[in-house]
Design an enzyme around this catalytic site. Structure first.
Site, PDB file in Angstrom:
ATOM      1  N   CYS A 157      -0.441   4.144   2.062  1.00  0.00           N
ATOM      2  CA  CYS A 157      -0.284   3.984   3.518  1.00  0.00           C
ATOM      3  C   CYS A 157       1.174   4.189   3.930  1.00  0.00           C
ATOM      4  O   CYS A 157       1.456   4.808   4.946  1.00  0.00           O
ATOM      5  CB  CYS A 157      -0.692   2.589   3.988  1.00  0.00           C
ATOM      6  SG  CYS A 157      -2.147   1.919   3.231  1.00  0.00           S
ATOM      7  N   ASP A 158       2.101   3.628   3.166  1.00  0.00           N
ATOM      8  CA  ASP A 158       3.487   3.530   3.624  1.00  0.00           C
ATOM      9  C   ASP A 158       4.474   4.409   2.868  1.00  0.00           C
ATOM     10  O   ASP A 158       5.649   4.476   3.244  1.00  0.00           O
ATOM     11  CB  ASP A 158       3.968   2.065   3.516  1.00  0.00           C
ATOM     12  CG  ASP A 158       3.114   1.125   4.358  1.00  0.00           C
ATOM     13  OD1 ASP A 158       2.591   1.592   5.382  1.00  0.00           O
ATOM     14  OD2 ASP A 158       2.974  -0.043   3.987  1.00  0.00           O
ATOM     15  N   CYS A 173       0.834  -1.208   0.000  1.00  0.00           N
ATOM     16  CA  CYS A 173       0.000   0.000   0.000  1.00  0.00           C
ATOM     17  C   CYS A 173       0.868   1.256   0.000  1.00  0.00           C
ATOM     18  O   CYS A 173       1.347   1.693   1.050  1.00  0.00           O
ATOM     19  CB  CYS A 173      -0.935  -0.013   1.219  1.00  0.00           C
ATOM     20  SG  CYS A 173      -1.966   1.461   1.303  1.00  0.00           S
TER      21      CYS A 173
END
Ligand code: NAP
Length: 310
Positions: A137-138, A134
């Site tokens: 997200c990261d 992701c």
């Protein structure tokens, strides 16, 4: 026995929330069972540009919130629980969660799917320590560092382009010498000065010490292997339907695990419907998931009010 609900919807992604909106507006007592957070894949998508009505695009998490709010406004309820099993053979259907069992007259399966794993040594070991599925997200963990994206589909290129805004350089490692992604994404990727390509290569191993620092890659044409330095690996090698909880039920699945439905989103079991990425032949697009969800809710309404032959 009187069931708790008219409709239980399993999964709070775009398909499930659209089904919920139509079910509650048809005055069916409706609950969405979601394991983590509503929104599904849109929750982990930076900007969505191909959903009609948003000419400048919309941030995935913003759209997820709006969809959830819209269903809630008309009375849809969301319960956070992990569905483990279904017992749907009878007139009253039971959806068995880790916390509780939910009974209903109709069940809509909208569980979507999950990213495939690459299945190479080091992938699991370095998950969260350089290996991610992701980018939205990261991505921030890799500011000004070189990263690798694996895959050549829409997800790989879309998320790779997002990473070009944060990372120093994004190298796409793809097993062929041609991308699968849509033309508009391909053009952007090829024009980006921060994106380059390692064509016809596969990753054989993720390597590092406490965190990822290199990959073992192989040229599929020559069989030659070498190490490729990188700090982050974002894996986008496709998707599989989330139907683990259905395997012990009588809901028919195809060989790849998708739920088989007709165009009314009806499965072979009366009162059980499926919609979105989990169903066979889904186009796996946000717009088609929304349409599927609406059709599933309308079919559930017909089933409840008119019976299975309706
Ligand atoms: P996908 O379209 O199935 O692409 C998967 C990619 O991974 C392919 O390029 C494939 O290579 C590669 N691959 C598969 N297994 C591999 C392996 N073991 N090793 C190396 N590479 C491997 O999956 P996706 O990109 O996740 O997209 C899923 C669906 O969501 C699609 O329908 C897509 O259109 C949709 N989606 C759309 C958007 C958007 O419109 N912006 C964004 C995300 C997702 P080959 O090409 O050689 O098969």
């Amino acid at each position: 026995m009187k069931p708790d609900y008219d409709v239980v919807i399993i999964g709070g992604g775009a398909a499930g929330l659209s089904a919920a909106l139509y079910a509650v507006r048809a005055q069916l007592k409706t609950v969405v069972i979601e394991k983590l957070a509503c929104g599904g894949q849109i929750l982990t998508t930076d900007v969505i540009e191909n959903y009609p009505g948003f000419p400048q695009g919309i941030k995935g998490p913003d759209l997820a919130k709006l969809m959830e709010e819209q269903a809630a406004r008309f009375g849809s309820q969301v319960i956070y629980d992990q569905v483990e099993k279904l017992d749907v053979g009878g007139k009253v259907k039971a959806v068995i969660g880790a916390e509780k069992t939910y009974t209903a007259r109709a069940v809509i399966i909208a569980t979507g799917g999950e990213h495939n794993k690459l299945g190479v040594p080091g992938e699991e070991e370095y998950a969260g320590r350089g290996v991610s599925y992701c980018a939205t997200c990261d991505g921030n963990f890799f500011a000004n560092m070189p990263v690798v994206v694996i895959g050549g589909g829409d997800a790989a290129i879309d998320e790779g382009l997002y990473l070009t805004r944060l990372a120093q350089q994004v190298t796409v490692v793809h097993r062929r010498d041609e991308l699968r992604a849509s033309k508009v994404l391909q053009e952007r990727a090829l024009a980006s000065p921060k994106m380059d390509f390692l064509w016809s290569h596969v990753v054989r191993e993720v390597r590092g010490n406490s965190e990822v620092d290199r990959l073992l890659v192989e040229d599929v044409k020559t069989g030659k292997q070498r190490e490729f330095p990188t700090k982050g690996v974002f894996i986008y090698v496709g998707f599989h339907p989330a139907t683990e909880s259905l395997k012990s039920s009588a809901v028919p699945l195809d060989k790849a695990g998708h739920v088989i439905t007709n165009i009314r989103m009806e499965t072979a079991i009366p009162g059980v419907f499926a919609c979105g990425d989990v169903r066979q032949f889904s186009d796996r697009q946000l717009g088609s998931a929304v349409g599927d969800g609406i059709t599933a809710a309308l079919s559930a309404y017909r089933y409840i009010t008119e019976g299975p032959e309706g």
